[in-house]
Motif scaffolding. Structure first.
Motif, PDB file in Angstrom:
ATOM      1  N   THR A   1       0.858  -1.189   0.000  1.00 26.46           N
ATOM      2  CA  THR A   1       0.000   0.000   0.000  1.00 26.46           C
ATOM      3  C   THR A   1       0.893   1.237   0.000  1.00 26.46           C
ATOM      4  O   THR A   1       2.019   1.205   0.502  1.00 26.46           O
ATOM      5  CB  THR A   1      -0.920   0.043   1.234  1.00 26.46           C
ATOM      6  OG1 THR A   1      -0.113   0.055   2.418  1.00 26.46           O
ATOM      7  CG2 THR A   1      -1.880  -1.123   1.270  1.00 26.46           C
ATOM      8  N   ASN A   2       0.385   2.320  -0.586  1.00 30.23           N
ATOM      9  CA  ASN A   2       1.094   3.601  -0.590  1.00 30.23           C
ATOM     10  C   ASN A   2       0.093   4.712  -0.320  1.00 30.23           C
ATOM     11  O   ASN A   2      -1.064   4.635  -0.758  1.00 30.23           O
ATOM     12  CB  ASN A   2       1.770   3.856  -1.941  1.00 30.23           C
ATOM     13  CG  ASN A   2       2.843   2.842  -2.255  1.00 30.23           C
ATOM     14  OD1 ASN A   2       3.874   2.797  -1.603  1.00 30.23           O
ATOM     15  ND2 ASN A   2       2.591   1.989  -3.259  1.00 30.23           N
ATOM     16  N   THR A   3       0.519   5.746   0.388  1.00 35.57           N
ATOM     17  CA  THR A   3      -0.354   6.880   0.702  1.00 35.57           C
ATOM     18  C   THR A   3       0.151   8.133   0.006  1.00 35.57           C
ATOM     19  O   THR A   3       1.346   8.420   0.008  1.00 35.57           O
ATOM     20  CB  THR A   3      -0.418   7.128   2.220  1.00 35.57           C
ATOM     21  OG1 THR A   3      -0.912   5.947   2.859  1.00 35.57           O
ATOM     22  CG2 THR A   3      -1.352   8.278   2.543  1.00 35.57           C
ATOM     23  N   PHE A   4      -0.793   8.883  -0.612  1.00 35.70           N
ATOM     24  CA  PHE A   4      -0.481  10.132  -1.293  1.00 35.70           C
ATOM     25  C   PHE A   4      -1.308  11.241  -0.651  1.00 35.70           C
ATOM     26  O   PHE A   4      -2.538  11.106  -0.513  1.00 35.70           O
ATOM     27  CB  PHE A   4      -0.828  10.029  -2.780  1.00 35.70           C
ATOM     28  CG  PHE A   4      -0.014   8.997  -3.525  1.00 35.70           C
ATOM     29  CD1 PHE A   4       1.057   9.371  -4.315  1.00 35.70           C
ATOM     30  CD2 PHE A   4      -0.329   7.642  -3.422  1.00 35.70           C
ATOM     31  CE1 PHE A   4       1.807   8.416  -5.001  1.00 35.70           C
ATOM     32  CE2 PHE A   4       0.411   6.685  -4.096  1.00 35.70           C
ATOM     33  CZ  PHE A   4       1.485   7.079  -4.880  1.00 35.70           C
ATOM     34  N   LEU A   5      -0.669  12.321  -0.247  1.00 34.35           N
ATOM     35  CA  LEU A   5      -1.370  13.439   0.384  1.00 34.35           C
ATOM     36  C   LEU A   5      -1.856  14.390  -0.697  1.00 34.35           C
ATOM     37  O   LEU A   5      -1.132  15.262  -1.176  1.00 34.35           O
ATOM     38  CB  LEU A   5      -0.435  14.160   1.365  1.00 34.35           C
ATOM     39  CG  LEU A   5       0.095  13.300   2.513  1.00 34.35           C
ATOM     40  CD1 LEU A   5       1.027  14.104   3.398  1.00 34.35           C
ATOM     41  CD2 LEU A   5      -1.056  12.727   3.331  1.00 34.35           C
ATOM     42  N   GLY A   6      -3.081  14.205  -1.106  1.00 36.57           N
ATOM     43  CA  GLY A   6      -3.677  15.017  -2.166  1.00 36.57           C
ATOM     44  C   GLY A   6      -4.900  14.301  -2.705  1.00 36.57           C
ATOM     45  O   GLY A   6      -5.310  13.257  -2.182  1.00 36.57           O
ATOM     46  N   ASN A   7      -5.492  14.857  -3.780  1.00 39.30           N
ATOM     47  CA  ASN A   7      -6.673  14.196  -4.339  1.00 39.30           C
ATOM     48  C   ASN A   7      -6.262  13.196  -5.419  1.00 39.30           C
ATOM     49  O   ASN A   7      -5.076  12.924  -5.619  1.00 39.30           O
ATOM     50  CB  ASN A   7      -7.683  15.224  -4.863  1.00 39.30           C
ATOM     51  CG  ASN A   7      -7.094  16.092  -5.977  1.00 39.30           C
ATOM     52  OD1 ASN A   7      -6.069  15.770  -6.577  1.00 39.30           O
ATOM     53  ND2 ASN A   7      -7.756  17.201  -6.251  1.00 39.30           N
ATOM     54  N   VAL A   8      -7.263  12.659  -6.136  1.00 36.03           N
ATOM     55  CA  VAL A   8      -6.982  11.589  -7.090  1.00 36.03           C
ATOM     56  C   VAL A   8      -6.207  12.104  -8.301  1.00 36.03           C
ATOM     57  O   VAL A   8      -5.342  11.404  -8.838  1.00 36.03           O
ATOM     58  CB  VAL A   8      -8.297  10.892  -7.524  1.00 36.03           C
ATOM     59  CG1 VAL A   8      -8.028   9.831  -8.585  1.00 36.03           C
ATOM     60  CG2 VAL A   8      -8.978  10.255  -6.320  1.00 36.03           C
ATOM     61  N   SER A   9      -6.489  13.327  -8.735  1.00 37.39           N
ATOM     62  CA  SER A   9      -5.742  13.891  -9.859  1.00 37.39           C
ATOM     63  C   SER A   9      -4.261  14.013  -9.504  1.00 37.39           C
ATOM     64  O   SER A   9      -3.377  13.735 -10.335  1.00 37.39           O
ATOM     65  CB  SER A   9      -6.305  15.259 -10.249  1.00 37.39           C
ATOM     66  OG  SER A   9      -7.583  15.124 -10.822  1.00 37.39           O
ATOM     67  N   TYR A  10      -3.986  14.441  -8.264  1.00 36.28           N
ATOM     68  CA  TYR A  10      -2.596  14.526  -7.803  1.00 36.28           C
ATOM     69  C   TYR A  10      -1.958  13.133  -7.815  1.00 36.28           C
ATOM     70  O   TYR A  10      -0.820  12.958  -8.262  1.00 36.28           O
ATOM     71  CB  TYR A  10      -2.553  15.125  -6.397  1.00 36.28           C
ATOM     72  CG  TYR A  10      -1.187  15.077  -5.732  1.00 36.28           C
ATOM     73  CD1 TYR A  10      -0.220  16.039  -6.018  1.00 36.28           C
ATOM     74  CD2 TYR A  10      -0.861  14.051  -4.844  1.00 36.28           C
ATOM     75  CE1 TYR A  10       1.036  15.981  -5.417  1.00 36.28           C
ATOM     76  CE2 TYR A  10       0.380  13.989  -4.240  1.00 36.28           C
ATOM     77  CZ  TYR A  10       1.334  14.956  -4.524  1.00 36.28           C
ATOM     78  OH  TYR A  10       2.568  14.896  -3.946  1.00 36.28           O
ATOM     79  N   TYR A  11      -2.711  12.150  -7.324  1.00 35.15           N
ATOM     80  CA  TYR A  11      -2.206  10.768  -7.304  1.00 35.15           C
ATOM     81  C   TYR A  11      -1.868  10.290  -8.717  1.00 35.15           C
ATOM     82  O   TYR A  11      -0.802   9.699  -8.945  1.00 35.15           O
ATOM     83  CB  TYR A  11      -3.252   9.861  -6.662  1.00 35.15           C
ATOM     84  CG  TYR A  11      -3.128   8.407  -7.049  1.00 35.15           C
ATOM     85  CD1 TYR A  11      -2.097   7.615  -6.546  1.00 35.15           C
ATOM     86  CD2 TYR A  11      -4.040   7.820  -7.933  1.00 35.15           C
ATOM     87  CE1 TYR A  11      -1.980   6.283  -6.909  1.00 35.15           C
ATOM     88  CE2 TYR A  11      -3.922   6.491  -8.305  1.00 35.15           C
ATOM     89  CZ  TYR A  11      -2.896   5.726  -7.796  1.00 35.15           C
ATOM     90  OH  TYR A  11      -2.772   4.420  -8.161  1.00 35.15           O
ATOM     91  N   LEU A  12      -2.766  10.556  -9.689  1.00 39.25           N
ATOM     92  CA  LEU A  12      -2.532  10.114 -11.062  1.00 39.25           C
ATOM     93  C   LEU A  12      -1.306  10.793 -11.669  1.00 39.25           C
ATOM     94  O   LEU A  12      -0.560  10.183 -12.442  1.00 39.25           O
ATOM     95  CB  LEU A  12      -3.767  10.375 -11.922  1.00 39.25           C
ATOM     96  CG  LEU A  12      -4.982   9.497 -11.599  1.00 39.25           C
ATOM     97  CD1 LEU A  12      -6.191   9.933 -12.410  1.00 39.25           C
ATOM     98  CD2 LEU A  12      -4.671   8.023 -11.859  1.00 39.25           C
TER      99      LEU A  12
END
Length: 653
Positions: free
Chosen positions: A519-530
């Protein structure tokens, strides 16, 4: 071109489509939009030839092909594997391959100087040309590429179709359709059963698609990326907008504003006319004028405002405050039989976290949130809810748990006996249950309606930790906006499994990526993740293209294995069509060499030359065989050289 000419259809005397007209060009990218029940799916079925309209016609050229993917109801052959089921869509290619083989066999026994030989050779050339144009030589690699793009692993190819759920069966049907490449591709909610990886893949596929695409989808971001034209069903009429969904919304809002103003002006005019009629109804000297105005009202084409355009809002009840930590998983292991989903997973959710859970299907997203919700136990490890945490959980399967004998309203009343009727009706209205719909029994509802009811019921229950598994699959645009706005204002904590970027982006501040064993965590929304995923993929590509000189360039062993697997797949994809071409050549060479040896043995017999006619006939066959072998060996050597070059190229990478 494909044209819809005055298409009209009624159900039970109620008009659904009224004189619908449209011209669809081969390269169009069309979004077909409108509220639930407007007739979008029905119109696609009419175009596909599955429903016959009461009036009107569909016209297309004889060469035009139409492919249609329904929302559900696909029924693959239970006796086939996934690969066999997809390949079955190309039975015509397999028949053509058989014709080529039969014709080649026929030619091998013919006199090269005969007119029949020449005619048969021409026929073989036509077959081979047609086979090449059909994509037969790359069919296997194409099938594998599309199946993998839609989320199937290579191990899945050999599994029987009966081993897969309805969502995966829809992907199989979608794969067959995309590979057939019809001139007009009709897709009804194709993204409902996709994860975020396969959604990105199909976006790219459709952007490069050569034919026309007509989409019904409630995924706004998907429509905006794919479409350049929008057809909107509105009270049975079809309106044409020269742009994507955002363009349509802007122009539709302007149109609604014009209609509202026209409605207000007309109401003012109607009031003035009615006031005159009421004032002078019994005045004999004004009788003719009164009658004239009565007729004017009767003939007036009344403007109606769409009640669906009215703004409906919904708010969650203020939740009780939870502790700073809402949920903690420590060293969680989860396995089903030999399949280990999670190993030593630890994760903490803080108060007011707004988390999107994304990743490929089968990686464990739903398993993870069921453990979070306490619906499912971990094999090992610890689940620890925080202080004063109350959890409310929604998943599609809850629709199957509703009491079939109760009405829609009774289900809601049962969930919250103290709620006011107006509140219950407002929430039901948000999820498309209006008027007498609330008195329908659950037993008569469709699968989508049951899911919406289960979601509405869940939202009644006060909780400070909400967990959703694909809540938007059966919601239209308006219902999604209502839920989105409510979640924007929600003061508690939530996790949502979803691939709908447009829905998620404004409401989440953290993305949890779930992939097999990690698993990985990204601090932001889905567009940021993409964006970060694309950067990661580009970096991986750069590393793959850079010679390592025996070093790993700082890559982890996992990344090295992934890159090596990609290289193997690329090599396989390039070699497969060549090996498919060379195999029949080798088989033919073997047959010709065998016959050549037989003739040479005959010619070595002492009495062979006693029969002049036999000598002439066999000598001609012998010379023909040698000529054919020279030609085939030349073709074989060319292919063998290509294979050798590819193998050397990959060996040097």
């Amino acid at each position: 071109m494909l044209s819809l000419n005055n298409i009209s259809l009624s159900f039970g005397g109620e008009p659904l489509l009224q004189e619908v007209n449209a011209l669809i060009n081969p390269g169009d990218r069309i979004g077909l939009v409108g509220p639930n029940g407007a007739g979008k799916s029905t119109l696609l079925k009419i175009i596909a030839g599955e429903v016959v309209p009461n009036e009107g016609t569909i016209k297309k050229s004889q060469a035009a092909t139409i492919g249609y993917l329904p929302q559900d109801g696909v029924d693959p052959d239970p006796n086939r594997t996934v690969y066999e089921e997809v390949e079955s869509a190309f039975a015509d290619i397999r028949k053509l391959e058989k014709k080529v083989q039969e014709t080649q066999q026929k030619i091998s026994n013919m006199d090269t100087g005969s007119s029949e030989y020449k005619k048969t050779m021409e026929q073989l050339g036509k077959y081979q040309s047609k086979l090449e144009q059909s994509g037969a030589y790359t069919l296997q690699s194409d099938i594998e590429k599309v199946l993998m793009g839609l989320g199937f692993s290579t191990d899945d190819f050999k599994r029987m179709t009966t081993e897969f759920s309805g969502g995966w069966l829809m992907r199989i049907a979608l794969a067959k359709l995309l590979l057939q490449r019809p001139m007009y591709l009709l897709l009804d909610e194709p993204t409902n059963h996709l994860d975020i990886d396969s959604l990105r893949w199909i976006e790219q596929f459709l952007q490069n698609y050569e034919g026309a695409v007509i989409l019904v989808s409630h995924d706004k971001a998907f429509l905006n990326k794919i479409t350049n034209r929008t057809l909107a069903l509105d009270h049975g009429k079809l309106l044409d907008y020269a742009g994507n969904y955002d363009y349509y919304r802007e122009k539709h809002a302007e149109r609604m504003e014009h209609r509202r103003k026209a409605y207000e002006n007309q109401q003012k005019q109607i009031k003035e006319i009615q006031d005159f009629i009421d004032k002078f109804r019994y005045n004999a000297s004004k009788a003719a004028q009164v009658q004239s105005r009565i007729k004017q009202l009767e003939k007036m084409d009344k403007i109606e405002l769409d009640e669906r355009e009215e703004e409906i809002t919904f708010e969650f009840p203020p939740p009780e405050r939870s502790g700073a930590i809402v949920m903690k998983l420590e060293n969680v292991r989860k396995q089903y039989g030999d399949n280990v989903v999670f190993e030593d997973l630890s994760y903490t959710i803080d108060r007011q976290d707004k988390i999107a859970v994304v990743g490929p299907n089968g990686a464990g997203k739903s398993t993870l949130i069921r453990i979070m919700a306490g619906i499912e136990e971990a094999t090992n490890g610890k689940r620890e809810p925080g202080h004063n945490v109350t959890t409310s959980y929604f998943a599609q399967h809850q629709a199957d748990e509703l009491d079939l004998e109760k009405t829609v309203f009774e289900i809601m009343r049962e969930a919250d006996p103290h709620a006011k009727e107006t509140r219950l009706r407002t929430i039901l209205g948000c999820f498309l249950f209006q008027g007498d719909d609330v008195f329908k029994k659950v037993s008569v509802l469709s699968g989508g309606e049951k899911s919406r009811l289960a979601l509405a019921r869940m939202l009644l229950r006060p909780a400070n930790f909400l967990i959703f598994d694909e809540p938007t699959n059966h919601l239209d645009m308006q219902s999604k906006r209502i839920l989105q706005q409510a979640l924007e204002q929600y003061e508690g904590t939530f996790m949502i499994v979803s691939h709908d970027r447009d829905f998620l982006d404004p409401i989440v501040d953290k993305v949890l990526e779930v992939r097999p064993q990690t698993t990985n965590t990204f601090l932001g929304n889905v567009s940021y993740y993409l964006e970060k995923v694309e950067e990661r993929e580009k970096e991986d590509d750069d590393n793959r293209d850079t010679p390592s000189n025996g070093q790993n360039n700082g890559l982890s062993r996992k990344e090295e294995r992934r890159i090596a697997a990609q290289k193997r797949q690329e090599k396989y994809n390039q070699l497969k069509p060549l090996k498919k071409k060379i195999a029949p050549l080798e088989e033919e060479i073997e047959q010709l060499e065998s016959r050549k040896n037989e003739i040479e043995e005959e010619m070595a017999e002492p009495d062979f030359y006693d029969d002049e006619e036999q000598v002439k006939e066999i000598s001609m066959e012998y010379e023909k065989l040698k000529a054919e072998l020279v030609e085939i060996y030349a073709e074989w050597e060319e292919l063998a050289m290509e294979i050798s070059e590819i193998e050397e190229e990959f060996a040097s990478k």
